[in-house]
Design a protein around this motif. Structure first.
Motif, PDB file in Angstrom:
ATOM      1  N   UNK A 166      44.210  38.390  11.600  1.00  0.00           N
ATOM      2  CA  UNK A 166      44.222  37.177  12.419  1.00  0.00           C
ATOM      3  C   UNK A 166      45.530  37.087  13.210  1.00  0.00           C
ATOM      4  N   UNK A 167      45.416  37.045  14.533  1.00  0.00           N
ATOM      5  CA  UNK A 167      46.630  37.062  15.352  1.00  0.00           C
ATOM      6  C   UNK A 167      47.225  35.657  15.530  1.00  0.00           C
ATOM      7  N   UNK A 168      48.525  35.615  15.797  1.00  0.00           N
ATOM      8  CA  UNK A 168      49.164  34.359  16.162  1.00  0.00           C
ATOM      9  C   UNK A 168      48.975  34.108  17.656  1.00  0.00           C
ATOM     10  N   UNK A 169      48.976  35.207  18.414  1.00  0.00           N
ATOM     11  CA  UNK A 169      48.813  35.079  19.862  1.00  0.00           C
ATOM     12  C   UNK A 169      47.838  36.129  20.384  1.00  0.00           C
ATOM     13  N   UNK A 170      47.086  35.738  21.400  1.00  0.00           N
ATOM     14  CA  UNK A 170      46.172  36.674  22.050  1.00  0.00           C
ATOM     15  C   UNK A 170      46.521  36.720  23.541  1.00  0.00           C
ATOM     16  N   UNK A 171      46.611  37.940  24.063  1.00  0.00           N
ATOM     17  CA  UNK A 171      46.899  38.096  25.490  1.00  0.00           C
ATOM     18  C   UNK A 171      45.772  38.902  26.128  1.00  0.00           C
ATOM     19  N   UNK A 172      45.439  38.527  27.324  1.00  0.00           N
ATOM     20  CA  UNK A 172      44.403  39.285  28.021  1.00  0.00           C
ATOM     21  C   UNK A 172      45.063  40.114  29.120  1.00  0.00           C
ATOM     22  N   UNK A 173      44.823  41.396  29.031  1.00  0.00           N
ATOM     23  CA  UNK A 173      45.382  42.318  30.011  1.00  0.00           C
ATOM     24  C   UNK A 173      44.268  42.657  30.994  1.00  0.00           C
ATOM     25  N   UNK A 174      44.583  42.518  32.260  1.00  0.00           N
ATOM     26  CA  UNK A 174      43.588  42.871  33.269  1.00  0.00           C
ATOM     27  C   UNK A 174      44.316  43.462  34.464  1.00  0.00           C
ATOM     28  N   UNK A 175      43.886  44.623  34.865  1.00  0.00           N
ATOM     29  CA  UNK A 175      44.451  45.268  36.045  1.00  0.00           C
ATOM     30  C   UNK A 175      45.981  45.404  35.968  1.00  0.00           C
ATOM     31  N   UNK A 176      46.472  45.757  34.775  1.00  0.00           N
ATOM     32  CA  UNK A 176      47.900  46.062  34.643  1.00  0.00           C
ATOM     33  C   UNK A 176      48.808  44.859  34.439  1.00  0.00           C
ATOM     34  N   UNK A 177      48.182  43.667  34.297  1.00  0.00           N
ATOM     35  CA  UNK A 177      49.009  42.465  34.065  1.00  0.00           C
ATOM     36  C   UNK A 177      48.413  41.631  32.946  1.00  0.00           C
ATOM     37  N   UNK A 178      49.285  40.855  32.268  1.00  0.00           N
ATOM     38  CA  UNK A 178      48.765  39.875  31.312  1.00  0.00           C
ATOM     39  C   UNK A 178      48.381  38.640  32.107  1.00  0.00           C
ATOM     40  N   UNK A 179      47.078  38.367  32.141  1.00  0.00           N
ATOM     41  CA  UNK A 179      46.600  37.294  33.022  1.00  0.00           C
ATOM     42  C   UNK A 179      46.343  35.986  32.270  1.00  0.00           C
ATOM     43  N   UNK A 180      46.294  36.084  30.946  1.00  0.00           N
ATOM     44  CA  UNK A 180      46.049  34.859  30.178  1.00  0.00           C
ATOM     45  C   UNK A 180      46.579  35.071  28.775  1.00  0.00           C
ATOM     46  N   UNK A 181      47.238  34.039  28.236  1.00  0.00           N
ATOM     47  CA  UNK A 181      47.696  34.124  26.854  1.00  0.00           C
ATOM     48  C   UNK A 181      47.256  32.867  26.127  1.00  0.00           C
ATOM     49  N   UNK A 182      47.052  32.999  24.837  1.00  0.00           N
ATOM     50  CA  UNK A 182      46.636  31.831  24.069  1.00  0.00           C
ATOM     51  C   UNK A 182      46.699  32.135  22.596  1.00  0.00           C
TER      52      UNK A 182
END
Lengths: 254, 432
Positions: free
Chosen positions: A212-228
């Motif tokens: 279970x993560x403390x943070x989730x990041x979404x990587x898209x096209x070489x950048x982190x576009x959303x974190x939560x």
């Protein structure tokens, strides 16, 4: 513990990472998710020091050191560990011999005496039980003819033996059935403590049910576009990556 | 072709005794006069030039005098306390230094065997290698044969102690051209392990032209190990010719770790149904060494199995040659013959020429061959480094891993451990 700033990297002249910012503190578990080709595995490889990837901009600070200046083996000596998406098969080198060399080289790097045979075997037995690995697997040449599940268990077993401060799991769940995922996740969870950190790179939310993560990041096209938080992973699972792509494309006015 | 005056003069003065060596010797004398030393135009010697090696001021014919037991003690292989030891000095068998521990092992001079109850065997097998090796270098040894031995491991004899054969060149006083020769007969149901090694002492030039012929009868089992770790100035042509005359098992391992110009001819002639032969080789050479492995597996009769695996690791300016011939004669249906040659180049100046050569005259056979030349696997190196193993150690581990499936076929444990040790030393000192 790990601070990535504006990290850009390319392979054979093609830009893959286009400015990553990410900070991971001791005791935290971060997950990086994203569609295929978003740069997840590249990020993991750059952090471990694979030389095919050229860092063109940005910095990575790890435990106060400039990580990008260190050779791969020095990074391991400093406690960084990468569980490979595709562990390499090495015929002729037994898994035990490999791990013993690795353990003692890391100890040497840290100025510690090599483990004696008794201490080494004791540690092996303990970690083998934890990862549900039999002696026969360790007597075999490294990863040669191992099933997908055996390879991944072997990766986490190595991680248990090397006791890293910062572990990066690169799609460790890919190709695993649910039982194997549980074993692997269980191994990772047992290694978690307030002094170390884990970065889980995955395509699916499934693994995050167990680690279970403390943070989730979404990587898209070489950048982190959303974190939560972990809820973001569930949202992705439900809506698919398209909703992220749409958000990003709208935001960029495409 | 190179004409060498002292050799031709020597040939003119040869007095061929009337025994069962004579027919082969007479043929060889004619052959050598016709062919001379093979030059670069000889297809089998294109990459290995030996012409210049003959233009030295050699002691020829060579003598063994001057060598002592103390000299030998510095040379003996591990496990010798439990082995039969046959010693050649400058091409001449030296019974005074040899130790025969197995009472079943018959050792005679070739000349003696060619005139006694073994003369038929000698007549049948002496010089048989010339049927596959059509060059002056093979003929040269046969023509001048002198000081050679005949070994008889008789029917039903299982030698519990291996036979170590030392080919020693003493070049402390003069340059030496030597031509050791042996004929080994392994009778029905007999078993033997043969270990050969080559040692040159002294600083003068040396060139050794060795021929060994081995005849293996039905149900016999033979292990043969050739260990080459000589000086960089020591030049060697080493021919080992096996005939499997009945359904039998042969397994050979050729290890080359150091030397000047080294050429190994390894022939296996499968002359009966259901023979089995395994040919393994590892050459790990650096400096200016030149290593050439020419192998021939000649399938004469049906249903034989052969497997060949040679691996090379080249560093420095070393040059390697691998030439693997497989003949499948028209009667040799149901032949299974496999061959593989894999090479790793660790430096930009090292090179390998590899050439498989299959000549198949039967239509129901399974044959395969493959060869590779490349560098160490980058992914594997990175994997090891990412686990904390520094690059030079990772490289050593990978070379050792590469060699493992050759070394594991060295059955005598003392020899296996010895070779491992030599490789460890090489890895420590020779890697870039």
């Amino acid at each position: 513990m790990l601070k990535i700033q504006n990290l850009k990297a390319s392979v054979e002249g093609k830009a893959i990472l286009k400015g990553i910012d990410l900070e991971i503190k001791a005791g935290e578990v971060h997950a990086i998710m994203g569609p295929n080709g978003s740069g997840k595995s590249t990020l993991a490889s750059v952090l471990a020091g694979r030389k095919e990837y050229e860092v063109t901009e940005g910095s990575v600070e790890y435990l106060g050191k400039d990580l990008l200046e260190l050779a791969p083996e020095e990074r391991a000596g400093e406690g960084l560990f990468l569980a490979f998406q595709y562990p390499v098969e090495i015929p002729g080198l037994t898994t035990t011999n490999f791990i013993k060399t690795a353990v003692n080289e890391i100890r040497k790097y840290r100025g510690e005496a090599p483990l004696d045979a008794v201490a080494f075997l004791k540690m092996m037995k303990e970690k083998m039980a934890m990862m549900n690995i039999g002696q026969s697997l360790l007597s075999r040449p490294l990863n040669e003819g191992f099933s997908g599940g055996e390879k991944k268990r072997n990766e986490v077993f190595q991680m248990a033996m090397l006791q890293p401060k910062m572990a990066i799991l690169d799609e460790t769940d890919s190709g695993l059935d649910i039982d194997a995922i549980r074993i692997v996740a269980n191994g990772v969870n047992k290694l978690r403590n307030k002094d170390n950190a884990v970065l889980v790179v995955t395509h699916y939310q499934r693994l995050l049910d167990y680690i279970v993560p403390d943070f989730v990041h979404v990587l898209y096209n070489g950048r982190i576009v959303k974190s939560g938080t972990k809820e973001l992973a569930l949202e992705l699972e439900e809506k698919g990556y398209d909703f992220i792509k749409n958000e990003v494309n709208v935001g960029e006015g495409v | 072709m190179t004409n060498v005056e002292y050799l031709n003069k020597g040939l003119d003065q040869l007095n061929v005794a009337d025994n069962s060596l004579a027919p082969a010797r007479k043929n060889a004398i004619t052959s050598f006069s016709k062919m001379g030393i093979p030059g670069a135009k000889h297809e089998e010697w294109r990459y290995t030039r030996i012409g210049n090696l003959f233009n030295k001021d050699y002691q020829f014919p060579a003598k063994k005098e001057g060598f002592s037991k103390t000299d030998l003690d510095g040379i003996r292989l591990p496990g010798h306390e439990e082995a039969n030891e046959l010693v050649f000095v400058n091409g001449i068998y030296a019974s005074e230094f040899s130790v025969i521990r197995s009472k079943e092992l018959v050792v005679q001079s070739l000349e003696e065997a060619a005139g006694n109850e073994n003369k038929e065997i000698v007549a049948l097998h002496f010089g048989h290698s010339s049927s596959l090796l059509k060059d002056g270098i093979n003929a040269l040894n046969t023509a001048f044969v002198h000081g050679g031995i005949f070994l008889n491991i008789k029917k039903g004899t299982v030698l519990s102690q291996p036979v170590y054969i030392y080919t020693i060149t003493d070049a402390r006083r003069e340059s030496v051209l030597s031509q050791p020769r042996s004929l080994i007969y392994i009778g029905e149901n007999a078993q033997a392990e043969l270990v050969e090694t080559y040692v040159t002492i002294g600083k003068a030039d040396s060139f050794t032209n060795q021929v060994m012929e081995v005849a293996i009868e039905k149900d016999a089992k033979v292990g043969y190990y050739k260990i080459q770790n000589d000086r960089q100035q020591a030049n060697l042509v080493s021919t080992t010719h096996f005939r499997q005359l009945g359904k039998s098992y042969l397994h050979t391992v050729t290890i080359s770790l150091n030397g000047g110009i080294v050429r190994n001819n390894l022939n296996v002639v499968l002359e009966a149904d259901h023979c089995e032969a395994h040919l393994y080789g590892l050459y790990f050479m650096g400096g200016d060494s030149h290593i050439d492995n020419h192998t021939i597996v000649d399938n004469v009769m049906p249903n034989c199995f052969s497997n060949e695996l040679y691996k090379g690791v080249m560093t420095g300016k070393a040059a390697g040659v691998f030439n693997g011939k497989i003949f499948v004669r028209k009667d040799a249906q149901k032949t299974n013959a496999y061959q593989s040659n894999k090479n790793i180049l660790l430096s930009a100046d090292a090179s390998v020429n590899t050439k498989p050569q299959l000549e198949i005259f039967a239509d129901d056979v399974k044959c395969s061959h493959g060869c590779t030349v490349g560098q160490l696997d980058e992914d594997a190196l990175f994997y090891l480094q990412s686990r904390g193993v520094p690059a030079p150690i990772a490289q050593s581990l990978l070379v050792r891993a590469f060699a493992t499936d050759i070394l594991e076929h060295i059955t005598p444990k003392a020899i296996h451990d010895y070779v491992e040790q030599l490789i460890s030393l090489k890895l420590e000192y020779d890697l870039p």
